[in-house]
Design a protein around this motif. Sequence first.
Motif, PDB file in Angstrom:
ATOM      1  N   ARG A   1       1.911 -18.710  -6.453  1.00  9.40           N
ATOM      2  CA  ARG A   1       0.703 -19.456  -6.813  1.00  9.40           C
ATOM      3  C   ARG A   1       0.552 -20.699  -5.938  1.00  9.40           C
ATOM      4  O   ARG A   1      -0.550 -21.049  -5.522  1.00  9.40           O
ATOM      5  CB  ARG A   1       0.745 -19.821  -8.294  1.00  9.40           C
ATOM      6  N   LYS A   2       1.664 -21.335  -5.650  1.00  7.36           N
ATOM      7  CA  LYS A   2       1.621 -22.516  -4.770  1.00  7.36           C
ATOM      8  C   LYS A   2       1.090 -22.134  -3.390  1.00  7.36           C
ATOM      9  O   LYS A   2       0.323 -22.893  -2.775  1.00  7.36           O
ATOM     10  CB  LYS A   2       3.017 -23.115  -4.645  1.00  7.36           C
ATOM     11  N   ARG A   3       1.482 -20.959  -2.912  1.00 12.86           N
ATOM     12  CA  ARG A   3       1.071 -20.508  -1.575  1.00 12.86           C
ATOM     13  C   ARG A   3      -0.229 -19.710  -1.596  1.00 12.86           C
ATOM     14  O   ARG A   3      -0.694 -19.247  -0.555  1.00 12.86           O
ATOM     15  CB  ARG A   3       2.177 -19.644  -0.963  1.00 12.86           C
ATOM     16  N   GLY A   4      -0.799 -19.508  -2.789  1.00 13.20           N
ATOM     17  CA  GLY A   4      -2.054 -18.771  -2.891  1.00 13.20           C
ATOM     18  C   GLY A   4      -1.933 -17.280  -2.683  1.00 13.20           C
ATOM     19  O   GLY A   4      -2.897 -16.621  -2.265  1.00 13.20           O
ATOM     20  N   ALA A   5      -0.776 -16.709  -2.979  1.00  7.17           N
ATOM     21  CA  ALA A   5      -0.531 -15.284  -2.749  1.00  7.17           C
ATOM     22  C   ALA A   5      -0.751 -14.485  -4.028  1.00  7.17           C
ATOM     23  O   ALA A   5      -0.299 -14.883  -5.111  1.00  7.17           O
ATOM     24  CB  ALA A   5       0.887 -15.064  -2.239  1.00  7.17           C
ATOM     25  N   ALA A   6      -1.423 -13.353  -3.907  1.00 10.21           N
ATOM     26  CA  ALA A   6      -1.523 -12.404  -5.014  1.00 10.21           C
ATOM     27  C   ALA A   6      -0.205 -11.646  -5.134  1.00 10.21           C
ATOM     28  O   ALA A   6       0.535 -11.527  -4.159  1.00 10.21           O
ATOM     29  CB  ALA A   6      -2.670 -11.432  -4.776  1.00 10.21           C
ATOM     30  N   VAL A   7       0.081 -11.126  -6.335  1.00  8.40           N
ATOM     31  CA  VAL A   7       1.377 -10.499  -6.595  1.00  8.40           C
ATOM     32  C   VAL A   7       1.189  -9.129  -7.223  1.00  8.40           C
ATOM     33  O   VAL A   7       0.436  -8.965  -8.191  1.00  8.40           O
ATOM     34  CB  VAL A   7       2.242 -11.377  -7.530  1.00  8.40           C
ATOM     35  N   VAL A   8       1.885  -8.146  -6.666  1.00  9.58           N
ATOM     36  CA  VAL A   8       1.988  -6.813  -7.262  1.00  9.58           C
ATOM     37  C   VAL A   8       3.456  -6.579  -7.590  1.00  9.58           C
ATOM     38  O   VAL A   8       4.313  -6.688  -6.709  1.00  9.58           O
ATOM     39  CB  VAL A   8       1.476  -5.723  -6.304  1.00  9.58           C
ATOM     40  N   ILE A   9       3.760  -6.285  -8.852  1.00 12.07           N
ATOM     41  CA  ILE A   9       5.131  -6.022  -9.279  1.00 12.07           C
ATOM     42  C   ILE A   9       5.346  -4.524  -9.356  1.00 12.07           C
ATOM     43  O   ILE A   9       4.671  -3.820 -10.104  1.00 12.07           O
ATOM     44  CB  ILE A   9       5.425  -6.674 -10.650  1.00 12.07           C
ATOM     45  N   ASP A  10       6.264  -4.049  -8.546  1.00 12.12           N
ATOM     46  CA  ASP A  10       6.655  -2.638  -8.571  1.00 12.12           C
ATOM     47  C   ASP A  10       7.774  -2.488  -9.595  1.00 12.12           C
ATOM     48  O   ASP A  10       8.915  -2.839  -9.353  1.00 12.12           O
ATOM     49  CB  ASP A  10       7.136  -2.224  -7.172  1.00 12.12           C
ATOM     50  N   ASN A  11       7.406  -1.967 -10.765  1.00 12.03           N
ATOM     51  CA  ASN A  11       8.374  -1.760 -11.839  1.00 12.03           C
ATOM     52  C   ASN A  11       8.382  -0.284 -12.208  1.00 12.03           C
ATOM     53  O   ASN A  11       8.206   0.097 -13.370  1.00 12.03           O
ATOM     54  CB  ASN A  11       8.025  -2.628 -13.049  1.00 12.03           C
ATOM     55  N   ALA A  12       8.577   0.553 -11.185  1.00  6.36           N
ATOM     56  CA  ALA A  12       8.404   2.000 -11.332  1.00  6.36           C
ATOM     57  C   ALA A  12       9.179   2.579 -12.504  1.00  6.36           C
ATOM     58  O   ALA A  12       8.656   3.413 -13.248  1.00  6.36           O
ATOM     59  CB  ALA A  12       8.799   2.699 -10.036  1.00  6.36           C
ATOM     60  N   SER A  13      10.413   2.143 -12.702  1.00  4.31           N
ATOM     61  CA  SER A  13      11.270   2.752 -13.731  1.00  4.31           C
ATOM     62  C   SER A  13      11.218   2.031 -15.070  1.00  4.31           C
ATOM     63  O   SER A  13      11.955   2.408 -15.979  1.00  4.31           O
ATOM     64  CB  SER A  13      12.721   2.782 -13.235  1.00  4.31           C
TER      65      SER A  13
END
Length: 349
Positions: A129-141
Amino acid sequence: MLEEIHQNGWYSNFGPLTRRLESGLLGRFGGDDESCVTCCNATAGLSAALLATGRTGQVLIPAFTFPASLGAVRAAGMTPIVADVDPAIWILREDLLDAALAETGASMVMLVAPFGMRCDWQAALAICRKRGAAVVIDNASGLGGPRPSRGFGEGVFEVFSMHATKPFAVGEGGAIFAHRQYDAALRSSLNFALSTYGAPQGPSWGFNGKMSEFHAAIGIVQLSRFEDRVARRQACAALYRDRLGAYPEVVCPRDISCAPWQCFPILLPSEAIAESFIRIAYARGVEIRRYYRPSLSRWPDTRRFAACPVAENLSDRLCVLPVRALTAGGETDEMAGLVLDALDCALAG
């Protein structure tokens, strides 16, 4: 439900059973402000989430993960940059995350929950959030494991697999949880970037990544019995954990409640012991697999932010033990006995 599918004449494209499954998943696992969108598999879900951010360019990902994470970034038309992980918790090192975002200009990050285990993402999300980046969490299992009660908030997507090998299995499938404002964009990403009637314009491009009504029907049935399946898997994992207490040279997870356990990871003292363990177990009729190997830092044509010695070392030494939900107690004991007998022999040299 098969009769219902045929009577509806609706086999794909977010049909009524797919919507019913999404509603059930959201009610069981989702946050107050979230939406759940199903997809044909988790790799497609990761690509769709990246596209739904509306961003392009570079994506920072950990070197210690399944290659689907890398493939999803490339399939979305974006450029992966791999970075090393923390040796204790196996996720992106926070100092490298901050430095890589600052130096590369990447506007997206893919975090990975190793083997579906619960992770404390607060520090990583604060950096993003500080760097302005979007986040995708890969929680496949991890579908069925613990999640924040209100989700992760805006700009964060979490993607789960429903592949045949996963705890919540429908054959092929996946689910994306995100803030409800991204619902239309996710569906558009999974439907050739077309927008639904009355919905805002979706991403600039997309692909065919929708779940079929047949797979959704399987998912609806799975929901009704999933808690028992997870309990059985956790009991199997607890059996491994308890018996592995006699092996101080072997590292394994201790908190059994942190995951639904597709498999149970163990870290052995050396690559040679890992290879010997696999060979001996196979001779006893038990398949021991290697996961997250090789490290993504060793994949061709892949950009590294820096050297990744931790991820490479982990991928050389890590094995996963089989976890089953459908075996009786005696069969589980027998399986664990065969596994540990093979481990004894491998450690003895």
